[in-house]
Design a protein around this motif. Structure first.
Motif, PDB file in Angstrom:
ATOM      1  N   UNK A  11      48.582  29.806  27.676  1.00 19.49           N
ATOM      2  CA  UNK A  11      49.927  30.093  28.185  1.00 19.49           C
ATOM      3  C   UNK A  11      50.097  31.566  28.546  1.00 19.49           C
ATOM      4  N   UNK A  12      48.964  32.240  28.776  1.00 16.46           N
ATOM      5  CA  UNK A  12      48.964  33.646  29.191  1.00 16.46           C
ATOM      6  C   UNK A  12      48.378  33.744  30.596  1.00 16.46           C
ATOM      7  N   UNK A  13      48.928  34.642  31.393  1.00 14.42           N
ATOM      8  CA  UNK A  13      48.415  34.910  32.730  1.00 14.42           C
ATOM      9  C   UNK A  13      47.824  36.309  32.758  1.00 14.42           C
ATOM     10  N   UNK A  14      46.588  36.377  33.197  1.00 15.19           N
ATOM     11  CA  UNK A  14      45.904  37.665  33.343  1.00 15.19           C
ATOM     12  C   UNK A  14      46.026  38.115  34.798  1.00 15.19           C
ATOM     13  N   UNK A  15      46.507  39.324  35.020  1.00 12.24           N
ATOM     14  CA  UNK A  15      46.655  39.896  36.360  1.00 12.24           C
ATOM     15  C   UNK A  15      45.716  41.091  36.475  1.00 12.24           C
ATOM     16  N   UNK A  16      44.675  40.924  37.294  1.00 13.23           N
ATOM     17  CA  UNK A  16      43.681  41.989  37.467  1.00 13.23           C
ATOM     18  C   UNK A  16      43.882  42.621  38.838  1.00 13.23           C
ATOM     19  N   UNK A  17      44.175  43.916  38.844  1.00 15.84           N
ATOM     20  CA  UNK A  17      44.438  44.614  40.101  1.00 15.84           C
ATOM     21  C   UNK A  17      43.146  45.187  40.669  1.00 15.84           C
ATOM     22  N   UNK A  18      42.925  44.941  41.959  1.00 20.00           N
ATOM     23  CA  UNK A  18      41.739  45.414  42.667  1.00 20.00           C
ATOM     24  C   UNK A  18      42.166  46.267  43.840  1.00 20.00           C
ATOM     25  N   UNK A  19      41.419  47.314  44.117  1.00 18.73           N
ATOM     26  CA  UNK A  19      41.628  48.069  45.346  1.00 18.73           C
ATOM     27  C   UNK A  19      41.027  47.287  46.511  1.00 18.73           C
ATOM     28  N   UNK A  20      41.231  47.799  47.710  1.00 14.05           N
ATOM     29  CA  UNK A  20      40.749  47.086  48.901  1.00 14.05           C
ATOM     30  C   UNK A  20      39.239  46.907  48.878  1.00 14.05           C
ATOM     31  N   UNK A  21      38.513  47.834  48.260  1.00 18.41           N
ATOM     32  CA  UNK A  21      37.055  47.706  48.218  1.00 18.41           C
ATOM     33  C   UNK A  21      36.572  46.885  47.031  1.00 18.41           C
ATOM     34  N   UNK A  22      37.504  46.288  46.272  1.00 22.84           N
ATOM     35  CA  UNK A  22      37.126  45.414  45.179  1.00 22.84           C
ATOM     36  C   UNK A  22      37.013  46.086  43.831  1.00 22.84           C
ATOM     37  N   UNK A  23      37.323  47.366  43.745  1.00 20.33           N
ATOM     38  CA  UNK A  23      37.237  48.081  42.467  1.00 20.33           C
ATOM     39  C   UNK A  23      38.413  47.692  41.565  1.00 20.33           C
ATOM     40  N   UNK A  24      38.116  47.331  40.316  1.00 17.47           N
ATOM     41  CA  UNK A  24      39.170  46.990  39.368  1.00 17.47           C
ATOM     42  C   UNK A  24      39.864  48.259  38.898  1.00 17.47           C
TER      43      UNK A  24
END
Length: 552
Positions: A11-24
């Motif tokens: 019941x948890x949502x993980x939000x992983x932010x990436x730059x345009x080149x795919x870097x976390x």
């Protein structure tokens, strides 16, 4: 623009932010109930959401009043890339590739935000997104593929929004139409009065008092027993007969279809709170055309369209493009002469004006024959004239047909690939590029090859037409949002129906004329996106009406 990849974990949502080149650049975790607020806040700045499947994420956000501007639908983009001849399939290979292949959209929403035992939860969207990005970057046509994938994902947003908003539908008008056409609503299991009276006429004309006209087998036997030379009960077959049964039987079949497809049971099932809500399925057909799940949304007959009535103070803007696929053929082939004919509001009349054919009817038959592979009759007779006048356009579909007959994959302008042929004739041809030594007579193998060639001939045009329509939808969706209002989707101008080359927008009446202009502007943008500066026009027939039935 940064991308945010969403993934469920219980019941948890993980939000992983990436730059345009795919870097976390960061990861946050939120309770499921917090997701709508998180997304709404993040939408204040440009962002692209990346998720396994729009049908699993977006309906809940819409119910919470949150609209998403951009997304990447990994399920849809995976399906496109897996079939595209532009892509090195080794770049998509992973242990979970087969599971992505098998992932299906969902329709009936689960009462919980995230259903239990969802196969999507076992997949890694971050890894899949990385594979897809690498496959596009290394492809033979990265810019075309990127446009296709963006349009496909935007289409998924449109589909969810149309289901959420629903097509305005007056149940009282629909019920009145059914009563006028069929008689009062009968008891369960009984025929409406008008159908029963027609059934009696059919029985009397065939002297078959116990006949059930809903049984094709019994009906065929009764027709043959009456001495009529028929091998089936199709309407076209019946129209060739000279017999008293023809009139009442054709009318019975017409009204029986209405009762089955859009009768009282349909009304009870699919119309709620003044809206008809079906589930639209982007990419539901191999060419990229849409399908629907429930209610026959893509085949609403004209008989019941008077029930599609705008709300008080609102209007429906109905638009369709004339001769979409021939215009697409002109654009994708770069055929200047056909593009010149397409500058007319009616492309077929443009062909007549150019002296290619004598009549509009000839032009229509010839063009449809070229796209669908009709080589006999009137179409076959005119085809040499088309080939001389429009060599690039006719050459393109002929080349696609020959490729299909060899067992090759063909592709649309932006890179959607055709399925590989099935059947024994194709197995060795696909593997080795050689004719197969297979069972079946040479005549049977030739028929199979030619049939597949007709499919690939049409695939390249129909599929590119679907791409044009997706670009039209994607641009129009954002134009409508910007037109006015500060409330949720359903309080602004919004799309409520789409079918191949037709859209319906529900809009506040004061904005109706502005919506009509945006519909036209989005069509022009779609043409530029696909064909650049090549001068092919996509004229629209646009109507502003209170009821869908009143559209021109």
């Amino acid at each position: 623009m940064n991308r945010v990849v969403l993934r469920r974990a219980g019941d948890v949502v993980e939000a992983r932010e990436l730059t345009e080149d795919g870097t976390a650049v960061g990861v946050t975790r939120h309770r499921a109930g917090e997701l709508a607020a998180v997304v709404a806040d993040r939408e204040r700045t440009p962002v692209r959401w990346v998720w396994d499947d729009t049908t699993r994420w977006y309906p809940g956000l819409l119910d919470a009043g949150v609209r998403v501007e951009r997304c990447t639908d990994l399920r849809l983009t995976h399906a496109v890339l897996r079939r595209s001849p532009f892509v090195d399939q080794a770049l998509l290979a992973a242990g979970e590739t087969a599971d992505w292949d098998a992932l299906q959209p969902v329709s009936a929403p689960d009462p919980a935000l995230f259903p239990l035992d969802d196969p999507a939860d076992t997949l890694d969207p971050v890894a899949e997104h990385g594979r897809q990005q690498a496959a596009v970057a290394a492809s033979a046509e990265p810019h075309r593929l990127a446009l296709l994938l963006a349009a496909e994902s935007s289409g998924a947003l449109v589909a969810a929004e149309m289901t959420h908003a629903g097509l305005p539908w007056r149940a009282d008008v629909h019920a009145r139409l059914l009563t006028e056409l069929l008689g009062p609503r009968p008891a369960s299991g009984a025929r409406p009065a008008v159908l029963e009276a027609l059934a009696q006429e059919v029985r009397a004309a065939l002297r078959a008092p116990g006949l059930n006209p809903d049984s094709p087998g019994a009906l065929l036997a009764a027709l043959q027993a009456a001495g009529l030379p028929v091998e089936d009960t199709r309407s076209w077959t019946l129209e060739q007969l000279d017999h008293p049964v023809v009139g009442p039987l054709l009318e019975y079949k017409r009204l029986a279809r209405l009762l089955t497809a859009n009768g009282w049971a349909w009304l009870d099932t699919w119309v709620r709170d003044g809206r008809f809500r079906s589930w639209f399925v982007p990419g539901g057909v191999v060419t990229g055309r849409w399908a629907s799940n429930g209610g026959g949304a893509l085949s609403v007959p004209t008989q019941v369209r008077p029930a599609a009535v705008a709300d008080d103070g609102w209007r429906l803007v109905v638009a369709d493009v004339a001769q979409l696929e021939p215009r697409v053929l002109a654009g994708m082939s770069g055929d200047d002469a056909m593009a010149e004919a397409a500058r007319a509001a009616d492309l077929y009349e443009g062909m007549v004006a150019a002296g290619t054919v004598e009549t509009r009817a000839q032009a229509k038959v010839a063009i449809l024959g070229a796209m669908y592979g009709a080589t006999r009759g009137e179409s076959g007779r005119i085809m040499p004239r088309l080939a001389r006048r429009y060599p690039r356009a006719i050459g393109l579909v002929e080349q696609a047909a020959r490729a299909g007959e060899r067992g090759d994959v063909v592709h649309t302008l932006l890179g959607r690939g055709s399925p590989r042929p099935t059947g024994a004739w194709a197995e060795r041809a696909v593997a080795l590029g050689e004719p197969a030594e297979v069972s079946g007579s040479p005549e049977e193998r030739d028929r199979a090859r030619r049939a597949w060639g007709r499919f690939t001939r049409n695939f390249v045009v129909q599929g590119t037409g679907a791409e044009w329509a997706l670009c039209w939808l994607a641009d129009l969706r954002n134009r409508l949002w910007r037109l006015g209002g500060t409330g949720p989707l359903e309080q602004r101008p919004h799309l409520v129906f789409f079918l191949h080359d037709e859209v319906v927008v529900h809009t506040p009446e004061p904005l109706a004329d502005a919506v009509a202009e945006e519909v036209r502007a989005a069509a022009a943008t779609a043409g530029r996106l696909l064909f650049g500066g090549f001068p092919v026009d996509f004229p629209l027939d646009v109507s502003v009406v209170a009821s869908w039935a009143d559209a021109g």
